[in-house]
Design an enzyme around this catalytic site. Structure first.
Site, PDB file in Angstrom:
ATOM      1  N   HIS A  56      51.441  20.525  83.839  1.00 41.46           N
ATOM      2  CA  HIS A  56      52.620  19.679  83.615  1.00 41.46           C
ATOM      3  C   HIS A  56      53.397  19.378  84.896  1.00 41.46           C
ATOM      4  O   HIS A  56      53.699  18.220  85.212  1.00 41.46           O
ATOM      5  CB  HIS A  56      53.524  20.361  82.581  1.00 41.46           C
ATOM      6  N   ASP A  74      59.656  23.031  86.837  1.00 43.71           N
ATOM      7  CA  ASP A  74      58.594  22.774  85.880  1.00 43.71           C
ATOM      8  C   ASP A  74      57.638  23.956  85.875  1.00 43.71           C
ATOM      9  O   ASP A  74      58.062  25.096  86.110  1.00 43.71           O
ATOM     10  CB  ASP A  74      57.873  21.469  86.238  1.00 43.71           C
ATOM     11  N   SER A 110      58.576  13.284  79.453  1.00 41.74           N
ATOM     12  CA  SER A 110      58.410  14.103  80.660  1.00 41.74           C
ATOM     13  C   SER A 110      57.917  13.280  81.833  1.00 41.74           C
ATOM     14  O   SER A 110      58.190  13.614  82.992  1.00 41.74           O
ATOM     15  CB  SER A 110      57.415  15.241  80.408  1.00 41.74           C
TER      16      SER A 110
END
Length: 733
Positions: free
Chosen positions: A189, A148, A344
């Site tokens: 994220h 990520d 996600s």
């Protein structure tokens, strides 16, 4: 016909007493039976019933069992396959023959977390995470690679804080854009993904990760930054390769990009290395994005708070399952927390559950994890599923953490040691699972019945080992293979071992009972000789011979158990060896307890304490089946005067020559009272008892040498006898 067992299950049953005013409702929900009390659902084990016969009532022909100490019947019931367990319970109650008939159900140990934002994590209840935590909260041995935007190592809910433990393995991760092991991420994220699957649980702060431990190290996260704001295919390929090298068992990829041959190849290699790869389906309300569309990955879509597919969630061919993906609270940069939505944040919930599954069953393969997740999904109402249980919008349904972990944790329950017959069962499996039973020893016969298997020993009574195997499948696909090792102890139980010198055949033992004790330390067998010229470096145990006496000779009216009586010296190591000790417990009774009792496989070692007086003790060997118990009586006598002291007798093995030498003649040895005016030396092979060398020396000779050329490698015992005094050393040649 099916066989149902009635058992009194004191630890796992919910028994409602007459004085309990709560309302108990038994109901089927989506073809699963539950007990609902005060709004709480409890799973019912449809293979067992709890019952107690009224006094003087007899069992009907289709029931058989026996009364246990508590008065509960343990029964086996043969019922037609088309009769549901709730109908059968009603029938038994209506007969009036039972004081009570009840269900066997599963409760909860009520594990709960104290993270202060737990109320914001609505999705945990939706996927049954709280119930799954009653089984496991995760293991640090399971490594999860998060590919990520990197993970914030300053976040106390992920890395080191006041609790002084971490879920991040920073040194084995990598930041590819910066080309360093770690640097602070620029984008939230990856930190949010990592918090969902592995934020610290029950640590009084923040949120609880799916596999976040219990105020201790849960999952181990390998953080990989494959792009600060957008993933790059070359970085993803490199990260997959590094994750394989660093021992990752699961990968989370919550991103999408165009199909890439290099990434396809890397995923193929990782999958074939046993890594489970879980991806988000995509947020474009269209068909699956890549890499979720790769057949070796598990594609996860998103649902909203009303249990419907989220409007943005990609769907269609290849979608495996869904998890909540709206208003998901998790960790973000600068030690903070925030809520966000997207597939996600659905994928790491499945990653967390998969890591819990591996925590209880590390042998699961990626294919088994995928099928197990499919088979335990909750079917979401208002969606139509095909004959395989799949729907294009929600896959096989909503993630069920508790069901998945419970099935992964399933095992064959039953006694490891049997007399003649025993029943084995696998609890907690969904009703649409198929179980095939087999056993690898022709001396055993099996009668399978669904999740149960009745085993009968049909051979001649003897020691016999078998592996009972249950292959669990769903829709024709194997989910797990369970094995239970079973030992049958026959009536010809024997205990065997080795004594240096000649093998001893003692008196006082009943025919076909053999009992010998090796006085050498068996641990020496694992020692290597570091330097053949080393003096005394591996000779660290001394021992005395163990004399056997007839049962009648001690003169004390003690219970000899019918198996033998032997005399040992207090303070000596005693070794028992028999392959028939499998599944057996050892205990002592008498005026003194042993200093230690140690088991290494079938080897058993113990040492009686040294006292100045003689005492008696009894060794009880107890099999769990309660049908092959036996015992041995020991007369423990004080250690006689003996040559001792490793600084007195020296050994040097060089080439093929063994050199033995002592201190000067007349020098006290060990207890300061024993001298060597003359002595006899014998060298014997252990455990064969072969005499290799024997000679008597005058007291004036304080050294000698022996040519060992032609001797086989192995353990040898040097035995030195002077009058009634005996000294031994073991050597390796």
């Amino acid at each position: 016909m099916k066989k149902t067992s009635l058992l009194f299950c004191i630890f796992f049953s919910i028994v409602c007493f007459a004085q309990n005013n709560s309302e108990k409702v038994v109901k089927r929900i989506e073809n699963k039976l539950y007990i609902v009390e005060n709004g709480v659902k409890y799973n019912v084990d449809e293979t067992k019933i709890i019952a107690k016969l009224k006094p003087h009532r007899e069992l009907p022909n289709h029931l058989r069992g026996n009364i246990k100490d508590l008065g509960f019947e343990i029964l086996e019931i043969i019922t037609p396959d088309n009769i549901r367990v709730e109908d059968f319970v009603s029938h038994l109650k209506s007969t009036g023959d039972y004081e009570f008939v009840d269900y066997n159900s599963f409760g909860s140990y009520l594990f709960s977390v104290n993270d202060n934002l737990i109320d914001d994590q609505w999705y945990l209840d939706r996927i049954e995470a709280n119930n799954a935590w009653n089984i496991t909260t995760g293991s640090s041995l399971i490594k999860v690679a998060v590919l990520d935007s990197g993970v914030d190592s300053c976040h106390y809910d992920l890395h080191y804080g006041s609790d002084n433990y971490t879920h991040l393995d920073i040194p084995n991760g990598y930041n590819y854009p910066e080309d360093v092991t770690y640097s602070a991420p620029l984008y939230y994220h990856g930190t949010m993904v990592s918090g969902i699957l592995g934020a610290k649980s029950n640590n009084n702060i923040g949120i609880a990760g799916i596999s976040g431990g219990n105020n201790n190290a849960g999952i181990t996260i390998l953080p990989f930054c494959v792009g600060n704001y957008e993933p790059s295919t070359d970085y993803v390929i490199s990260a997959i390769n590094r994750a394989i090298e660093k021992g990752a068992k699961i990968m989370n990829m919550s991103f999408s990009f165009p199909v890439n041959e290099g990434v396809i190849n890397a995923i193929n290699i990782a999958y074939n290395q046993g890594i489970t790869i879980i991806c988000s389906s995509g947020n474009d309300n269209t068909s699956l994005s890549f890499p979720a569309s790769h057949p070796y990955t598990i594609a996860v879509g998103a649902t909203n708070k009303t249990n419907q597919r989220a409007s943005f969630s990609n769907y269609g061919n290849g979608l495996d399952l869904v998890a909540p993906g709206v208003d998901i609270k998790s960790t973000v940069l600068n030690n903070g927390y925030n809520s966000n939505g997207g597939t996600s944040f659905s994928a790491p919930q499945v990653v967390g559950v998969a890591s819990l599954m591996l925590s209880v069953n590390p042998t699961l393969t990626p294919s088994q994890i995928r099928t197990l997740l499919w088979s335990t999904c909750k079917k979401i109402p208002n969606y139509t599923y095909n004959s395989s249980g799949w729907n294009q919008e929600v896959g096989y349904g909503l993630l069920d953490a508790y069901a998945a972990v419970k099935v992964a944790n399933s095992s064959i329950i039953g006694k490891p040691v049997i007399c003649d017959t025993a029943n084995y069962v696998i609890n907690g499996l969904p009703s649409d699972y198929t179980i095939s039973w087999s056993i690898d020893n022709s001396n055993y016969a099996i009668t399978p019945s669904g999740n149960q298997c009745f085993v009968t020993y049909t051979g001649t009574p003897q020691y016999s080992v078998a592996n009972l195997t249950a292959t669990v499948t769903w829709n024709g696909t194997t989910i797990n293979t369970l094995t239970k090792r079973i030992v049958m102890h026959g009536t010809d139980m024997s205990v065997t071992g080795f004594q240096y010198g000649d093998i001893i055949s003692p008196n006082g033992l009943y025919p076909e009972r053999h009992f010998t004790i090796p006085s050498n330390n068996r641990l020496l067998l694992s020692k290597a000789l570091p330097d053949r010229s080393s003096i005394d470096s591996i000779f660290d145990k001394e021992s005395l011979p163990i004399d056997f006496v007839e049962v009648q000779s001690p003169g004390n009216p003690v219970d000899v158990c019918g198996y033998g009586f032997t005399e040992i010296n207090g303070g000596n190591d005693v070794y028992l060896n028999s392959t028939r000790f499998d599944g057996m417990d050892f205990s002592f009774s008498g005026s003194h307890s042993p200093i230690y009792l140690n088991r290494n496989g079938s080897d058993v070692a113990f040492k009686m304490p040294y006292y100045n007086n003689t005492y008696y003790t009894k060794l009880l060997v107890h099999s769990e089946s309660e049908c092959h118990d036996f015992c041995l009586m020991f007369k423990v006598v004080p250690l006689p005067g003996a040559a001792s002291g490793d600084d007195i007798i020296w050994l040097n093995y060089t080439g093929s020559m063994l050199y033995v030498f002592f201190g000067s003649t007349g020098e006290p040895i060990g207890n300061g009272q024993i001298y060597l005016p003359s002595y006899t030396v014998t060298i014997s092979k252990i455990p064969l008892g072969t005499l290799m060398y024997s000679h008597t020396f005058p007291g004036s000779q304080n050294s000698f040498s022996v040519n060992t050329s032609g001797w086989a490698s192995g353990i040898y015992s040097i035995r030195i006898v002077q009058g009634n005094n005996i000294y031994t050393k073991t050597i390796y040649i």
